[in-house]
Design a protein around this motif. Sequence first.
Motif, PDB file in Angstrom:
ATOM      1  N   THR A   1      67.543  -6.252  35.053  1.00  0.00           N
ATOM      2  CA  THR A   1      68.595  -7.241  34.436  1.00  0.00           C
ATOM      3  C   THR A   1      69.812  -6.831  35.254  1.00  0.00           C
ATOM      4  O   THR A   1      70.459  -7.796  35.900  1.00  0.00           O
ATOM      5  CB  THR A   1      68.592  -6.884  32.887  1.00  0.00           C
ATOM      6  OG1 THR A   1      67.493  -7.343  32.345  1.00  0.00           O
ATOM      7  CG2 THR A   1      69.823  -7.838  32.630  1.00  0.00           C
ATOM      8  N   SER A   2      70.015  -5.627  35.505  1.00  0.00           N
ATOM      9  CA  SER A   2      71.210  -5.210  36.308  1.00  0.00           C
ATOM     10  C   SER A   2      71.145  -5.767  37.859  1.00  0.00           C
ATOM     11  O   SER A   2      72.365  -6.241  38.294  1.00  0.00           O
ATOM     12  CB  SER A   2      71.440  -3.858  36.156  1.00  0.00           C
ATOM     13  OG  SER A   2      71.601  -3.394  34.789  1.00  0.00           O
TER      14      SER A   2
ATOM     15  N   LEU B   1      69.446   1.372  38.222  1.00  0.00           N
ATOM     16  CA  LEU B   1      69.815   0.060  37.582  1.00  0.00           C
ATOM     17  C   LEU B   1      68.289  -0.560  37.227  1.00  0.00           C
ATOM     18  O   LEU B   1      67.473  -0.480  38.019  1.00  0.00           O
ATOM     19  CB  LEU B   1      70.358  -0.698  38.530  1.00  0.00           C
ATOM     20  CG  LEU B   1      71.677  -0.417  39.238  1.00  0.00           C
ATOM     21  CD1 LEU B   1      72.343  -1.502  40.068  1.00  0.00           C
ATOM     22  CD2 LEU B   1      72.796  -0.398  38.058  1.00  0.00           C
ATOM     23  N   ASP B   2      68.376  -1.139  36.124  1.00  0.00           N
ATOM     24  CA  ASP B   2      67.083  -1.842  35.661  1.00  0.00           C
ATOM     25  C   ASP B   2      67.209  -3.322  36.288  1.00  0.00           C
ATOM     26  O   ASP B   2      68.047  -3.748  36.658  1.00  0.00           O
ATOM     27  CB  ASP B   2      67.058  -1.894  34.026  1.00  0.00           C
ATOM     28  CG  ASP B   2      68.261  -2.550  33.367  1.00  0.00           C
ATOM     29  OD1 ASP B   2      68.936  -3.354  33.980  1.00  0.00           O
ATOM     30  OD2 ASP B   2      68.244  -2.538  32.110  1.00  0.00           O
TER      31      ASP B   2
ATOM     32  N   LYS C   1      72.399   1.111  45.875  1.00  0.00           N
ATOM     33  CA  LYS C   1      71.598   1.591  44.548  1.00  0.00           C
ATOM     34  C   LYS C   1      70.121   1.178  45.149  1.00  0.00           C
ATOM     35  O   LYS C   1      69.888   0.388  46.017  1.00  0.00           O
ATOM     36  CB  LYS C   1      71.922   0.762  43.201  1.00  0.00           C
ATOM     37  CG  LYS C   1      73.368   0.987  42.879  1.00  0.00           C
ATOM     38  CD  LYS C   1      73.651   2.261  42.234  1.00  0.00           C
ATOM     39  CE  LYS C   1      72.852   2.638  41.121  1.00  0.00           C
ATOM     40  NZ  LYS C   1      73.126   3.712  40.329  1.00  0.00           N
TER      41      LYS C   1
ATOM     42  N   VAL D   1      75.794  -3.087  44.916  1.00  0.00           N
ATOM     43  CA  VAL D   1      76.851  -3.475  43.811  1.00  0.00           C
ATOM     44  C   VAL D   1      77.975  -3.709  44.445  1.00  0.00           C
ATOM     45  O   VAL D   1      78.795  -2.821  44.784  1.00  0.00           O
ATOM     46  CB  VAL D   1      76.660  -2.588  42.621  1.00  0.00           C
ATOM     47  CG1 VAL D   1      77.658  -3.323  41.562  1.00  0.00           C
ATOM     48  CG2 VAL D   1      75.182  -2.224  42.116  1.00  0.00           C
TER      49      VAL D   1
ATOM     50  N   GLN E   1      72.111  -9.392  38.455  1.00  0.00           N
ATOM     51  CA  GLN E   1      73.649  -9.866  38.355  1.00  0.00           C
ATOM     52  C   GLN E   1      74.091 -10.405  39.633  1.00  0.00           C
ATOM     53  O   GLN E   1      73.747 -10.085  40.628  1.00  0.00           O
ATOM     54  CB  GLN E   1      74.435  -8.590  37.862  1.00  0.00           C
ATOM     55  CG  GLN E   1      74.348  -8.041  36.441  1.00  0.00           C
ATOM     56  CD  GLN E   1      74.131  -9.099  35.355  1.00  0.00           C
ATOM     57  OE1 GLN E   1      75.086  -9.882  35.115  1.00  0.00           O
ATOM     58  NE2 GLN E   1      72.843  -9.193  34.788  1.00  0.00           N
TER      59      GLN E   1
END
Length: 150
Positions: A39-40, A36-37, A74, A65, A43
């Motif tokens: 930005t992700s 995941l970058d 993650k 997540v 969230q």
Amino acid sequence: MQIAFETPDQPDVHALIAELDSYLYSLYPAENVYALDLTSLLQPNVVFAVARDAGGAALGCAAVVVTPEYGEIKRMYVRPAARGQGVARRLIASLEEQARVQGCSAFMLETGPTQPEALALYERMGYRYRGAFGDYPEDPLSVFMQKDVV
């Protein structure tokens, strides 16, 4: 050592994530790294934890997540100098506890076969091998695991 839920958008956490990325890309082709970058990671359905030493230095990080069906672990990483001290176990346990509060009763993860220490840790924590889940393809460079909680 202290585990806290923090934002991943901090310089010392960026450094952890960059170390993790370098490590993963040294083991697997880019198409097999499902990271995941930033930005992700920012969230609202992502819980991000950071382990810090007594002086506040970042030792490791991980995220979960939260989806309606399960929580997916993650971005699990512990700096080499801090390994073998229970940092990873405490990060995962903290994330699982927080995700359970949000209604998760199952946890999933994808990792790679060339990470035997990670696989052994996940097994000790109750994760069991399973097939691909979500949007992941079946692939010999992916290992999928699941843990159900009561």
